[in-house]
Design a protein around this motif. Structure first.
Motif, PDB file in Angstrom:
ATOM      1  N   SER A   1      26.419   1.271  61.621  1.00  0.00           N
ATOM      2  CA  SER A   1      27.717   1.925  61.533  1.00  0.00           C
ATOM      3  C   SER A   1      27.525   3.440  61.477  1.00  0.00           C
ATOM      4  N   ILE A   2      28.130   4.145  62.416  1.00  0.00           N
ATOM      5  CA  ILE A   2      28.076   5.608  62.453  1.00  0.00           C
ATOM      6  C   ILE A   2      29.481   6.141  62.241  1.00  0.00           C
ATOM      7  N   SER A   3      29.634   7.025  61.280  1.00  0.00           N
ATOM      8  CA  SER A   3      30.956   7.565  60.961  1.00  0.00           C
ATOM      9  C   SER A   3      31.353   8.639  61.970  1.00  0.00           C
ATOM     10  N   LEU A   4      32.313   8.319  62.808  1.00  0.00           N
ATOM     11  CA  LEU A   4      32.846   9.298  63.746  1.00  0.00           C
ATOM     12  C   LEU A   4      33.585  10.401  62.988  1.00  0.00           C
TER      13      LEU A   4
ATOM     14  N   GLU B   1      40.221 -12.977  62.076  1.00  0.00           N
ATOM     15  CA  GLU B   1      39.000 -13.776  62.057  1.00  0.00           C
ATOM     16  C   GLU B   1      38.016 -13.309  63.122  1.00  0.00           C
ATOM     17  N   ILE B   2      38.540 -12.811  64.240  1.00  0.00           N
ATOM     18  CA  ILE B   2      37.665 -12.268  65.293  1.00  0.00           C
ATOM     19  C   ILE B   2      36.933 -11.046  64.769  1.00  0.00           C
ATOM     20  N   LEU B   3      37.688 -10.176  64.098  1.00  0.00           N
ATOM     21  CA  LEU B   3      37.103  -8.958  63.543  1.00  0.00           C
ATOM     22  C   LEU B   3      36.076  -9.287  62.468  1.00  0.00           C
ATOM     23  N   MET B   4      36.408 -10.238  61.600  1.00  0.00           N
ATOM     24  CA  MET B   4      35.491 -10.597  60.519  1.00  0.00           C
ATOM     25  C   MET B   4      34.212 -11.226  61.061  1.00  0.00           C
TER      26      MET B   4
ATOM     27  N   SER C   1      42.373  10.209  68.381  1.00  0.00           N
ATOM     28  CA  SER C   1      43.086   9.440  67.357  1.00  0.00           C
ATOM     29  C   SER C   1      42.608   9.794  65.964  1.00  0.00           C
ATOM     30  N   ALA C   2      41.299   9.978  65.817  1.00  0.00           N
ATOM     31  CA  ALA C   2      40.740  10.287  64.498  1.00  0.00           C
ATOM     32  C   ALA C   2      41.251  11.621  63.975  1.00  0.00           C
ATOM     33  N   ILE C   3      41.352  12.618  64.855  1.00  0.00           N
ATOM     34  CA  ILE C   3      41.812  13.940  64.431  1.00  0.00           C
ATOM     35  C   ILE C   3      43.309  13.936  64.153  1.00  0.00           C
ATOM     36  N   ILE C   4      44.087  13.281  65.010  1.00  0.00           N
ATOM     37  CA  ILE C   4      45.543  13.296  64.863  1.00  0.00           C
ATOM     38  C   ILE C   4      45.991  12.481  63.646  1.00  0.00           C
ATOM     39  N   THR C   5      45.389  11.308  63.449  1.00  0.00           N
ATOM     40  CA  THR C   5      45.830  10.449  62.339  1.00  0.00           C
ATOM     41  C   THR C   5      45.168  10.796  61.013  1.00  0.00           C
ATOM     42  N   GLY C   6      43.938  11.325  61.079  1.00  0.00           N
ATOM     43  CA  GLY C   6      43.210  11.609  59.845  1.00  0.00           C
ATOM     44  C   GLY C   6      42.590  10.368  59.228  1.00  0.00           C
ATOM     45  N   ASP C   7      42.710   9.227  59.900  1.00  0.00           N
ATOM     46  CA  ASP C   7      42.092   7.994  59.406  1.00  0.00           C
ATOM     47  C   ASP C   7      40.576   8.076  59.550  1.00  0.00           C
ATOM     48  N   LYS C   8      39.872   7.251  58.811  1.00  0.00           N
ATOM     49  CA  LYS C   8      38.417   7.181  58.937  1.00  0.00           C
ATOM     50  C   LYS C   8      38.071   6.247  60.099  1.00  0.00           C
ATOM     51  N   TRP C   9      37.323   6.765  61.042  1.00  0.00           N
ATOM     52  CA  TRP C   9      36.912   5.988  62.218  1.00  0.00           C
ATOM     53  C   TRP C   9      35.394   5.857  62.207  1.00  0.00           C
ATOM     54  N   THR C  10      34.917   4.659  62.548  1.00  0.00           N
ATOM     55  CA  THR C  10      33.480   4.417  62.633  1.00  0.00           C
ATOM     56  C   THR C  10      33.154   3.722  63.950  1.00  0.00           C
TER      57      THR C  10
ATOM     58  N   PHE D   1      36.098   1.083  64.957  1.00  0.00           N
ATOM     59  CA  PHE D   1      36.778   0.516  63.799  1.00  0.00           C
ATOM     60  C   PHE D   1      37.502   1.588  63.002  1.00  0.00           C
ATOM     61  N   SER D   2      38.728   1.277  62.587  1.00  0.00           N
ATOM     62  CA  SER D   2      39.524   2.173  61.755  1.00  0.00           C
ATOM     63  C   SER D   2      40.614   1.361  61.080  1.00  0.00           C
ATOM     64  N   LYS D   3      41.364   2.001  60.205  1.00  0.00           N
ATOM     65  CA  LYS D   3      42.497   1.338  59.550  1.00  0.00           C
ATOM     66  C   LYS D   3      43.509   0.879  60.596  1.00  0.00           C
ATOM     67  N   GLU D   4      43.684   1.702  61.629  1.00  0.00           N
ATOM     68  CA  GLU D   4      44.614   1.365  62.698  1.00  0.00           C
ATOM     69  C   GLU D   4      44.171   0.109  63.436  1.00  0.00           C
ATOM     70  N   VAL D   5      42.875   0.014  63.718  1.00  0.00           N
ATOM     71  CA  VAL D   5      42.341  -1.163  64.401  1.00  0.00           C
ATOM     72  C   VAL D   5      42.510  -2.404  63.528  1.00  0.00           C
ATOM     73  N   LEU D   6      42.195  -2.269  62.249  1.00  0.00           N
ATOM     74  CA  LEU D   6      42.335  -3.395  61.315  1.00  0.00           C
ATOM     75  C   LEU D   6      43.788  -3.866  61.249  1.00  0.00           C
ATOM     76  N   ARG D   7      44.711  -2.920  61.202  1.00  0.00           N
ATOM     77  CA  ARG D   7      46.129  -3.264  61.145  1.00  0.00           C
ATOM     78  C   ARG D   7      46.555  -4.002  62.417  1.00  0.00           C
ATOM     79  N   GLY D   8      46.027  -3.544  63.558  1.00  0.00           N
ATOM     80  CA  GLY D   8      46.367  -4.191  64.825  1.00  0.00           C
ATOM     81  C   GLY D   8      45.910  -5.639  64.876  1.00  0.00           C
ATOM     82  N   PHE D   9      44.676  -5.904  64.423  1.00  0.00           N
ATOM     83  CA  PHE D   9      44.175  -7.282  64.389  1.00  0.00           C
ATOM     84  C   PHE D   9      45.003  -8.137  63.430  1.00  0.00           C
ATOM     85  N   ASP D  10      45.409  -7.532  62.315  1.00  0.00           N
ATOM     86  CA  ASP D  10      46.176  -8.278  61.313  1.00  0.00           C
ATOM     87  C   ASP D  10      47.563  -8.652  61.837  1.00  0.00           C
ATOM     88  N   LEU D  11      48.205  -7.745  62.557  1.00  0.00           N
ATOM     89  CA  LEU D  11      49.558  -7.990  63.055  1.00  0.00           C
ATOM     90  C   LEU D  11      49.614  -9.096  64.098  1.00  0.00           C
TER      91      LEU D  11
END
Length: 304
Positions: free
Chosen positions: A199-202, A187-190, A149-158, A172-182
């Motif tokens: 935190s290690i940057s994948l 609040e679970i994520l926070m 997912s990190a390579i295909i989307t180019g999003d930052k994954w940690t 964790f990534s922008k995609e994961v954050l968006r999924g929790f928001d939708l």
């Protein structure tokens, strides 16, 4: 190296990318790692390197193994024990089950619709429970699917590792954050992110072997060893127990020469003459005790 342009924003290329990630390309002695650490981690079952082709594959790492090695390096640096890392390894390389994937797709349906489109989501929803085996693994692990997912989307994954929750790793990534928001569950994520974690940057690790796209993740230098760095490591490992010092001379901001000084014990003067006849020295100094030669320092100069 992997060309990201080939896979950028192309989910249909995931299978080809996965096959590429399993190719064995990095010799153990040529990556930016201390070789003895690799040996210790293998002996402790923290990693398993090499294939079964009988063609020297056991000496090489694939891209997935390299990524995991760099994760271990970070975990060790921040005080995680071998036992703790072993628990994480078991979880992060656990094969994903079809049932888990289908359940996750249902929970994350709004996010998937945004990424894949309504038609793909309808096909997914049309799959009945009888058409898949919920206990059958899909052939990939949590770490491997995150790399894809990190390579295909180019999003930052940690990857977030929690000391007080052994084995639990939050991807964790922008995609994961968006999924929790939708699904209105941020609040679970926070709550999770309010805890203490490493935190290690994948994305940073993956960027070490990506080429073609200067905007992929963050710009970084390739950390695989250069030819001269590899020569330096070979000199350090060669007779390391006898080495007294190593000097590195630079020219035009590049390594130009290595001077290796080693101490060799000599029991008989005739043995010293043998060393001289071999010509295995550049500069030599002799130590004596009570008039007898006990050892000598041999400094070799290696031009790079």
């Amino acid at each position: 190296m992997i060309s990201r342009e080939r896979f950028k924003n192309n989910p249909n290329a995931a299978e080809a990318l996965f096959d590429l990630l399993k190719e064995r390309v990095f010799l153990k002695t040529e990556i930016d790692m201390v070789y003895s650490d690799l040996v210790n981690w293998e002996r402790s079952n923290l990693l398993s390197i090499g294939g079964d082709s009988g063609k020297g594959d056991w000496k090489k790492l694939n891209y997935i193994e390299y990524t995991w090695v760099k994760i271990i390096q970070e975990l060790r640096q921040y005080g995680f024990t071998y036992d703790e890392i072993l628990v994480y390894k078991t979880e992060i390389f656990r094969p994903i089950k079809q049932g888990e994937l289908m359940e996750a797709c249902k929970v994350d349906s709004k996010n998937l619709e945004q990424q894949l489109g309504s038609e793909a989501l309808e096909k997914l929803n049309a799959i009945s429970d009888s058409e898949y085996d919920e206990d059958l693994d899909i052939g990939t692990s949590i770490l491997e699917s995150s790399m894809l997912s990190a390579i295909i989307t180019g999003d930052k994954w940690t990857l977030h590792f929690f000391k007080d929750n052994p084995g639990f790793c939050l991807i964790f990534s922008k995609e994961v954050l968006r999924g929790f928001d939708l699904i209105n569950k941020t609040e679970i994520l926070m709550e999770l992110l309010s805890k203490t974690f490493l935190s290690i940057s994948l994305s940073d690790i993956i960027s070490n072997f990506l080429v073609d796209d200067e905007n992929s993740f963050e710009e970084s230098t390739i950390s695989i060893l250069t030819k001269n760095e590899h020569k330096l490591l070979k000199q350090i490992r060669k007779g390391y127990s006898d080495i007294k010092s190593i000097k590195i001379r630079f020219k035009d901001d590049k390594m130009d020469m290595i001077e290796v000084t080693s101490i060799k014990k000599v029991k008989l003067e005739s043995r010293l003459l043998e060393h001289i006849k071999k010509g295995d020295y550049q500069t030599i100094s002799i130590d004596t005790v009570e008039g007898k030669i006990v050892n000598f320092e041999n400094t070799q100069k290696i031009k790079l």
